[in-house]
Design a protein around this motif. Sequence first.
Motif, PDB file in Angstrom:
ATOM      1  N   LEU B 131      -9.506  -5.854   1.800  1.00  0.00           N
ATOM      2  CA  LEU B 131      -9.852  -4.585   0.754  1.00  0.00           C
ATOM      3  C   LEU B 131      -8.784  -3.464   1.251  1.00  0.00           C
ATOM      4  CD1 LEU B 131     -11.873  -4.498  -1.460  1.00  0.00           C
ATOM      5  CD2 LEU B 131     -13.071  -2.673   0.217  1.00  0.00           C
ATOM      6  N   ILE B 132      -8.898  -3.216   2.498  1.00  0.00           N
ATOM      7  CA  ILE B 132      -7.968  -1.871   2.993  1.00  0.00           C
ATOM      8  C   ILE B 132      -6.575  -2.084   2.734  1.00  0.00           C
ATOM      9  CG2 ILE B 132      -7.402  -0.138   4.764  1.00  0.00           C
ATOM     10  CD1 ILE B 132     -10.300  -0.408   5.588  1.00  0.00           C
ATOM     11  N   SER B 133      -5.933  -3.275   3.178  1.00  0.00           N
ATOM     12  CA  SER B 133      -4.442  -3.781   3.125  1.00  0.00           C
ATOM     13  C   SER B 133      -4.211  -3.625   1.759  1.00  0.00           C
ATOM     14  CB  SER B 133      -4.251  -5.078   3.462  1.00  0.00           C
ATOM     15  OG  SER B 133      -4.899  -5.286   4.917  1.00  0.00           O
ATOM     16  N   VAL B 134      -4.833  -4.179   0.515  1.00  0.00           N
ATOM     17  CA  VAL B 134      -4.525  -4.202  -0.717  1.00  0.00           C
ATOM     18  C   VAL B 134      -4.651  -2.938  -1.189  1.00  0.00           C
ATOM     19  CG1 VAL B 134      -5.145  -4.747  -2.826  1.00  0.00           C
ATOM     20  CG2 VAL B 134      -5.199  -6.427  -1.208  1.00  0.00           C
ATOM     21  N   LEU B 135      -5.446  -1.995  -0.920  1.00  0.00           N
ATOM     22  CA  LEU B 135      -5.413  -0.687  -1.400  1.00  0.00           C
ATOM     23  C   LEU B 135      -4.372   0.167  -0.862  1.00  0.00           C
ATOM     24  CD1 LEU B 135      -8.192   0.030  -3.092  1.00  0.00           C
ATOM     25  CD2 LEU B 135      -8.549   1.560  -1.334  1.00  0.00           C
ATOM     26  N   GLY B 136      -4.210   0.089   0.402  1.00  0.00           N
ATOM     27  CA  GLY B 136      -2.989   0.679   1.149  1.00  0.00           C
ATOM     28  C   GLY B 136      -1.570   0.429   0.329  1.00  0.00           C
ATOM     29  N   GLN B 137      -1.362  -0.902   0.286  1.00  0.00           N
ATOM     30  CA  GLN B 137      -0.123  -1.189  -0.127  1.00  0.00           C
ATOM     31  C   GLN B 137       0.018  -0.774  -1.496  1.00  0.00           C
ATOM     32  OE1 GLN B 137       0.387  -5.423   0.361  1.00  0.00           O
ATOM     33  NE2 GLN B 137       0.491  -5.489   2.290  1.00  0.00           N
ATOM     34  N   PHE B 138      -1.012  -0.954  -2.331  1.00  0.00           N
ATOM     35  CA  PHE B 138      -0.815  -0.604  -3.585  1.00  0.00           C
ATOM     36  C   PHE B 138      -0.787   1.091  -3.895  1.00  0.00           C
ATOM     37  CE2 PHE B 138      -3.312   1.370  -7.266  1.00  0.00           C
ATOM     38  CZ  PHE B 138      -2.630   1.028  -8.222  1.00  0.00           C
ATOM     39  N   LEU B 139      -1.475   1.842  -3.276  1.00  0.00           N
ATOM     40  CA  LEU B 139      -1.394   3.240  -3.330  1.00  0.00           C
ATOM     41  C   LEU B 139       0.116   3.655  -2.805  1.00  0.00           C
ATOM     42  CD1 LEU B 139      -4.864   4.505  -2.360  1.00  0.00           C
ATOM     43  CD2 LEU B 139      -3.563   4.328  -4.520  1.00  0.00           C
ATOM     44  N   LEU B 140       0.425   3.384  -1.663  1.00  0.00           N
ATOM     45  CA  LEU B 140       1.782   3.664  -0.934  1.00  0.00           C
ATOM     46  C   LEU B 140       2.865   2.818  -1.999  1.00  0.00           C
ATOM     47  CD1 LEU B 140       0.988   3.548   2.835  1.00  0.00           C
ATOM     48  CD2 LEU B 140       1.323   5.520   1.404  1.00  0.00           C
ATOM     49  N   GLY B 141       2.781   1.793  -2.131  1.00  0.00           N
ATOM     50  CA  GLY B 141       3.830   1.181  -3.027  1.00  0.00           C
ATOM     51  C   GLY B 141       4.152   1.858  -4.237  1.00  0.00           C
ATOM     52  N   MET B 142       2.982   2.172  -4.875  1.00  0.00           N
ATOM     53  CA  MET B 142       2.887   2.932  -6.071  1.00  0.00           C
ATOM     54  C   MET B 142       3.706   4.352  -6.151  1.00  0.00           C
ATOM     55  SD  MET B 142       0.913   2.986  -9.121  1.00  0.00           S
ATOM     56  CE  MET B 142       0.396   3.979 -10.385  1.00  0.00           C
ATOM     57  N   THR B 143       3.357   5.064  -5.121  1.00  0.00           N
ATOM     58  CA  THR B 143       4.021   6.425  -4.521  1.00  0.00           C
ATOM     59  C   THR B 143       5.390   6.071  -4.660  1.00  0.00           C
ATOM     60  OG1 THR B 143       1.963   6.985  -3.372  1.00  0.00           O
ATOM     61  CG2 THR B 143       3.731   8.149  -3.143  1.00  0.00           C
ATOM     62  N   LEU B 144       5.783   5.232  -3.623  1.00  0.00           N
ATOM     63  CA  LEU B 144       7.297   4.797  -3.641  1.00  0.00           C
ATOM     64  C   LEU B 144       7.809   4.639  -4.809  1.00  0.00           C
ATOM     65  CD1 LEU B 144       9.624   4.565  -1.477  1.00  0.00           C
ATOM     66  CD2 LEU B 144       8.786   2.167  -1.154  1.00  0.00           C
ATOM     67  N   LEU B 146       6.976   5.296  -7.881  1.00  0.00           N
ATOM     68  CA  LEU B 146       7.216   6.693  -8.513  1.00  0.00           C
ATOM     69  C   LEU B 146       8.393   7.409  -8.272  1.00  0.00           C
ATOM     70  CD1 LEU B 146       3.696   7.385  -9.417  1.00  0.00           C
ATOM     71  CD2 LEU B 146       5.351   6.921 -11.089  1.00  0.00           C
ATOM     72  N   ALA B 147       8.334   7.706  -6.792  1.00  0.00           N
ATOM     73  CA  ALA B 147       9.669   8.415  -6.545  1.00  0.00           C
ATOM     74  C   ALA B 147      10.978   7.816  -6.805  1.00  0.00           C
ATOM     75  CB  ALA B 147       9.344   8.575  -4.834  1.00  0.00           C
ATOM     76  N   LEU B 148      10.993   6.538  -6.610  1.00  0.00           N
ATOM     77  CA  LEU B 148      12.267   6.074  -6.872  1.00  0.00           C
ATOM     78  C   LEU B 148      12.750   5.983  -8.303  1.00  0.00           C
ATOM     79  CD1 LEU B 148      12.247   2.756  -4.459  1.00  0.00           C
ATOM     80  CD2 LEU B 148      14.042   4.473  -4.435  1.00  0.00           C
ATOM     81  N   ILE B 231       6.243  -2.635  -9.214  1.00  0.00           N
ATOM     82  CA  ILE B 231       5.761  -1.407  -9.895  1.00  0.00           C
ATOM     83  C   ILE B 231       6.989  -0.737 -10.644  1.00  0.00           C
ATOM     84  CG2 ILE B 231       4.734   0.821  -9.978  1.00  0.00           C
ATOM     85  CD1 ILE B 231       2.772  -0.425  -7.977  1.00  0.00           C
ATOM     86  N   LEU B 232       7.974  -0.748  -9.638  1.00  0.00           N
ATOM     87  CA  LEU B 232       9.158   0.035 -10.004  1.00  0.00           C
ATOM     88  C   LEU B 232      10.021  -0.803 -11.188  1.00  0.00           C
ATOM     89  CD1 LEU B 232      11.481   2.130  -9.680  1.00  0.00           C
ATOM     90  CD2 LEU B 232      12.515   0.772  -8.101  1.00  0.00           C
ATOM     91  N   ALA B 233       9.825  -2.088 -11.298  1.00  0.00           N
ATOM     92  CA  ALA B 233      10.411  -2.896 -12.141  1.00  0.00           C
ATOM     93  C   ALA B 233       9.772  -2.576 -13.468  1.00  0.00           C
ATOM     94  CB  ALA B 233      10.297  -4.368 -11.923  1.00  0.00           C
ATOM     95  N   SER B 234       8.602  -2.482 -13.575  1.00  0.00           N
ATOM     96  CA  SER B 234       7.394  -2.274 -14.924  1.00  0.00           C
ATOM     97  C   SER B 234       7.726  -0.801 -15.172  1.00  0.00           C
ATOM     98  CB  SER B 234       6.184  -2.665 -14.658  1.00  0.00           C
ATOM     99  OG  SER B 234       5.455  -1.785 -13.992  1.00  0.00           O
ATOM    100  N   LEU B 235       7.816   0.010 -14.312  1.00  0.00           N
ATOM    101  CA  LEU B 235       8.156   1.490 -14.610  1.00  0.00           C
ATOM    102  C   LEU B 235       9.705   1.517 -15.497  1.00  0.00           C
ATOM    103  CD1 LEU B 235       7.276   3.644 -11.709  1.00  0.00           C
ATOM    104  CD2 LEU B 235       6.135   3.598 -13.894  1.00  0.00           C
ATOM    105  N   GLN B 236      10.513   0.970 -15.179  1.00  0.00           N
ATOM    106  CA  GLN B 236      11.743   0.836 -15.626  1.00  0.00           C
ATOM    107  C   GLN B 236      11.886   0.196 -17.123  1.00  0.00           C
ATOM    108  OE1 GLN B 236      14.304  -0.369 -12.519  1.00  0.00           O
ATOM    109  NE2 GLN B 236      14.437   1.662 -11.733  1.00  0.00           N
ATOM    110  N   SER B 237      10.967  -0.349 -17.453  1.00  0.00           N
ATOM    111  CA  SER B 237      10.765  -1.189 -18.523  1.00  0.00           C
ATOM    112  C   SER B 237       9.846  -0.574 -19.625  1.00  0.00           C
ATOM    113  CB  SER B 237       9.948  -2.513 -18.435  1.00  0.00           C
ATOM    114  OG  SER B 237       8.497  -2.439 -18.168  1.00  0.00           O
TER     115      SER B 237
END
Lengths: 280, 349
Positions: B131-144, B146-148, B231-237
Amino acid sequence: MKYTAKRRLGNLGRGLILLIFMLLVILPIYWMIISSLKTNAEIINAQQVTYYPHQMTGENYTQLFKLYNYRQMLTNSLIVSISTGLCITLLSIFGGYGLARYSFRGKDTMLLFFLVTQMIPGILVIIPLYVIFSKLGLINTRLSLFFFYLIVNLPFCVITMRSFFERIPYTLEEAAYVDGCSKMTSLVRIILPVMFPGIVAVFVFAFIGAWNELIAGTIFINTSNLWTVPVGLKSLIGKYDVKWGVLMAGGVGALIPTAFMFAFMQKFVVEGLTAGAVKE
Amino acid sequence: MLILVLYLLGVALLCALGIWFIGRHSRHSRHGRFSHGKNPVRTHGTTSRRKNRPRLGVQRKSEPYLFLLPTLLLLLLMFGYPLINSFIMAFQNYKLTAPGKIYFNGLDNFRKLFGESDIWLIIRNSFIYVLISVLGQFLLGMTLALALNKKFKLRGLYQAIVFLPWSLSAFVIGLMHRWSFNGEYGVINDMLIKLSLISEKIAWLGTPGFSLAVVIMAMIWMGIPFFAIMILASLQSIPISIYEASHIDGCGPLRRFFQITIPYIKPTVIVTILLRTIWIFNSFDLIVVITNGGPANYSQTLPSYMYTKAFSSYDFGLASALGVLLMAVLVVYVTVFLKTTRYNKAGNF
């Protein structure tokens, strides 16, 4: 005026976030590299932790090669990873082509089967495979690792290859047929050159998958001269005595090939990763 | 042994059937195709074109199976057979230390498994870990991501650095974390003391709770790039024209994010999360490297426990019983996965 100020603030925030993420990645790697360059006395000094090596030394690296036969580990890892990579690339070219260019009965089931194999825990397969391999006399051979890495990485690579194929317009092939090419010739002479980056990306996936694997290695191999890099290094983690300097040096050696591969192929690897896992 | 023979026979029979089927359908075309393959230049011309055309329809039927045959064979042999085997072993007294005494013992393995005092602790650990790993990865991955998602100088180089953890092995990552969180010589303790957040060194890997936390941190570190890439790939689409239209309509950035960006990337995010969840649940090399399940099973998860059981006591029966438990979890999970993503209907991934 207000608008530009806002935008500047946004850019600043974005820069800050990017900086934090970069530090998050770089610092642990930095720590690993400088730890590998410290003397043993400096590493095991509970009073003072040094943030850069006060006494730079290469002794950990020389020890690694002289005492722990790192060369042999690297050779084993290379043999297993390259052979796995090549075999997977070949198989996934065929499989990916079959999936991309045809619609046939059972295709959906096949894709589902590939997906499910990706969800099966490795350990669930490793235990019965251990029994099977020992019956076939494959335990303690590099062949066992080759087979295991092959099946573990194959489904993902086939799917990835498929989406690389799908990006190439079918008209290209049709033109080849009109000019009298057969299926095989058009595949080898026309299509493969066009999708060379995709092929390299799939090779990189398979190579990295095999190079990085630890668990199957510790189970299938128990003679020290057949150990791959992670397995050999893991044996240095003793119960009471851990050779940190040597371990860090070994870790640096283990991450160099995959890191370079990734850095140079980054664009294609990222493309393949997104193509293989999700497809809208 | 008998099962192996039967299974091999079955696979061989299937293959023979397939080859026979393919042969029957493309018998006439075979010769032509392979001779073309050898010498493509000479077959140039009207005759070959005429020969090729009507054949194509017939060939199409068998060809995809031919292309996929080696892959399928390998997977069936090395995934299918072992899985059946481990299912059978779960109901056997199967100890590698006593190879002469292998017999069926019904549900004994399962009884033994649930009789163990630590099993519920391990199940709980698995849940927390995933639970915590998925949540952490998702939130931080999403932040990264969006920044990229905006062009800037040297973005390619930056991505190469920030996505680097993806290419590193769990072993090396585990090693890094184990060394950094070392109780006596670790840099984390030193930094925390220098910042005077703690007054005494903490034995991270020897304390229940903390040891699992370190494993989770390593797991999050390892998985951020994957989420960010997806997430970056789908943001760019997302087509820019939509953002432009919303801008003209006077849509603020917050509303834009929640009403355009989120709905657009939602499908990708869901699939990624579901795939990652199962992947994280299955992977335990970080645990083996960092804590080896310790102290006293406080950082053990179900798969790592299975590994420990199988290769410390060589009780393959008990380990396989755990494996069957995992399979049950898996079946439920896959069903949920297919229902939520409608994978099977799209036939795509």
